[in-house]
Write an enzyme that holds these catalytic residues in place. Structure first.
Site, short mmCIF file in Angstrom:
data_model
loop_
_atom_site.label_atom_id
_atom_site.label_comp_id
_atom_site.label_asym_id
_atom_site.label_seq_id
_atom_site.Cartn_x
_atom_site.Cartn_y
_atom_site.Cartn_z
N THR A 1 0.81 -1.23 0.00
CA THR A 1 0.00 0.00 0.00
C THR A 1 0.84 1.27 0.00
O THR A 1 0.31 2.36 -0.22
CB THR A 1 -0.93 0.03 1.22
OG1 THR A 1 -0.14 -0.05 2.42
CG2 THR A 1 -1.92 -1.12 1.19
N ARG B 1 -3.72 -3.17 9.92
CA ARG B 1 -4.68 -2.08 9.72
C ARG B 1 -5.06 -1.90 8.24
O ARG B 1 -6.10 -1.32 7.93
CB ARG B 1 -4.13 -0.77 10.28
CG ARG B 1 -2.95 -0.19 9.54
CD ARG B 1 -2.54 1.17 10.11
NE ARG B 1 -1.42 1.74 9.40
CZ ARG B 1 -0.16 1.48 9.66
NH1 ARG B 1 0.15 0.62 10.62
NH2 ARG B 1 0.81 2.05 8.96
N ARG C 1 21.75 -3.84 4.07
CA ARG C 1 22.67 -3.43 3.00
C ARG C 1 24.14 -3.61 3.34
O ARG C 1 24.93 -4.01 2.50
CB ARG C 1 22.41 -1.97 2.62
CG ARG C 1 21.14 -1.75 1.84
CD ARG C 1 20.90 -0.28 1.60
NE ARG C 1 19.60 -0.03 0.99
CZ ARG C 1 18.99 1.13 0.99
NH1 ARG C 1 19.56 2.18 1.56
NH2 ARG C 1 17.81 1.26 0.41
N CYS D 1 18.40 4.54 -3.50
CA CYS D 1 18.01 4.97 -4.85
C CYS D 1 19.10 5.78 -5.54
O CYS D 1 19.39 5.55 -6.72
CB CYS D 1 16.72 5.79 -4.77
SG CYS D 1 16.71 7.04 -3.47
N GLN E 1 17.48 15.56 -5.26
CA GLN E 1 16.54 14.46 -5.08
C GLN E 1 15.10 14.90 -4.96
O GLN E 1 14.78 15.89 -4.29
CB GLN E 1 16.96 13.62 -3.87
CG GLN E 1 18.28 12.92 -4.10
CD GLN E 1 18.71 12.04 -2.94
OE1 GLN E 1 19.84 12.08 -2.51
NE2 GLN E 1 17.81 11.22 -2.44
N LYS F 1 25.28 6.60 3.11
CA LYS F 1 24.79 5.45 2.35
C LYS F 1 25.45 5.41 0.97
O LYS F 1 25.92 4.36 0.51
CB LYS F 1 23.26 5.53 2.17
CG LYS F 1 22.45 5.21 3.40
CD LYS F 1 20.97 5.41 3.11
CE LYS F 1 20.11 5.23 4.34
NZ LYS F 1 18.67 5.49 4.05
N HIS G 1 15.13 11.44 -9.32
CA HIS G 1 16.34 12.05 -8.75
C HIS G 1 17.33 12.41 -9.86
O HIS G 1 17.34 11.81 -10.94
CB HIS G 1 17.03 11.09 -7.80
CG HIS G 1 16.21 10.70 -6.61
ND1 HIS G 1 15.14 11.42 -6.16
CD2 HIS G 1 16.33 9.65 -5.75
CE1 HIS G 1 14.62 10.84 -5.08
NE2 HIS G 1 15.33 9.76 -4.82
#
Length: 290
Positions: free
Chosen positions: A12, A40, A100, A128, A155, A219, A248
């Site tokens: 979702t 939920r 990762r 990303c 980004q 990252k 991005h």
């Protein structure tokens, strides 16, 4: 390819919805598709390939007979449920940062290091911005060794999820109506201060570490080193959020150990999988997020 039993956890969310759209667009060969979410959200209906699916609450039995499980629901959820999926025999493709940097978990961009994809276990999907960088670097590493990389990112708010996109839209509307632009999402929801992103540029993505780099910047540095198996590679990153809904952008300065011509760079990038070269300034032909 034989048909696969596929599960998507986090169906979702913004990432989950994008993944389902890609599975549809690319006519992914599933035999069965199971959409999973939190209790939920269970019971909601989602349409994929003109077929309606009912969301199921994730449980211990959710991954029985599943071949591939895509995880798009956040790091804590991945840490909780990925081991369960692996024990059930699934290959987990995790879109969070949870695994990762674990030495035993491959960090994979298929066009770059697809040889590291296992038959079972966990594949970590890189950040990303790291993916974009790695796709462009790969064909150039085959021309000459890279000594140093300086990357700046521009980004989109999609990186902050559906809430980021909704907030940008609301701020633009408020500005056009002469109202105050309310901010509660960016630069990061947990921050002490929040700034409007509309008509702005925020030089913070995720939280700052003690050394002055943000988590997003680290990252890119650490993941690039891991993907290319170059732990000593000199990389520095500056990440900036701009008022763009999706897509991005990056500016990358690369220093090689050997000489390489601009024409050779263009040729190698043009031939690379996943890369399209738009580079004709005389005709104002260049890449843009729009």
């Amino acid at each position: 390819m034989s048909k696969l039993n596929v599960a998507v956890l986090g169906a979702t969310g913004a990432v989950g919805q994008e993944l389902l759209a890609l599975l549809d667009e690319r006519d992914f060969p599933w035999a069965n598709l199971k959409l999973l979410a939190s209790p939920r959200s269970a019971g909601r209906r989602v349409t994929v390939k003109q077929k309606e699916f009912v969301l199921e609450a994730v449980s211990e039995s959710s991954f029985d007979n599943i071949d591939v499980a895509f995880f798009c629901a956040g790091g804590a959820i991945s840490e909780q449920w990925a081991p369960t999926a692996v024990r059930a025999g699934a290959l987990v493709i995790d879109n969070t940062s949870a695994f990762r940097m674990l030495p035993e978990v491959p960090l994979v961009v298929p066009e770059v290091n697809g040889h590291r994809i296992p038959q079972q276990g966990i594949i970590a999907n890189p950040n990303c911005s790291t993916i974009i960088l790695a796709l462009a670097l790969k064909p150039l590493t085959e021309a000459a060794p890279i000594r140093r990389i300086v990357v700046s990112t521009y980004q989109a708010v999609s990186g902050a999820g559906a809430k980021g996109m909704t907030e940008l839209e609301a701020q633009v509307k408020a500005f056009s109506e002469g109202k105050t632009m309310e901010a509660s999402v960016l630069p990061v929801a947990s921050a002490a201060k929040h700034y409007p992103i509309a008509f702005n540029a925020i030089p913070q993505i995720d939280v700052f570490a003690e050394d002055g780099y943000t988590k997003e910047e680290w990252k890119m540095i650490q993941e690039t080193r891991k993907i290319f198996e170059m732990p000593e590679l000199a990389v520095t990153a500056t990440t900036v959020r701009l008022p763009i809904f999706r897509s991005h952008s990056e500016s990358v300065n690369i220093e090689f150990t050997d000489s390489i011509s601009v024409d050779d760079v263009r040729r190698r990038l043009s031939a690379a999988s996943g890369v399209i070269v738009l580079d004709n300034p005389a005709e104002q032909d260049y890449p843009m997020p729009l």
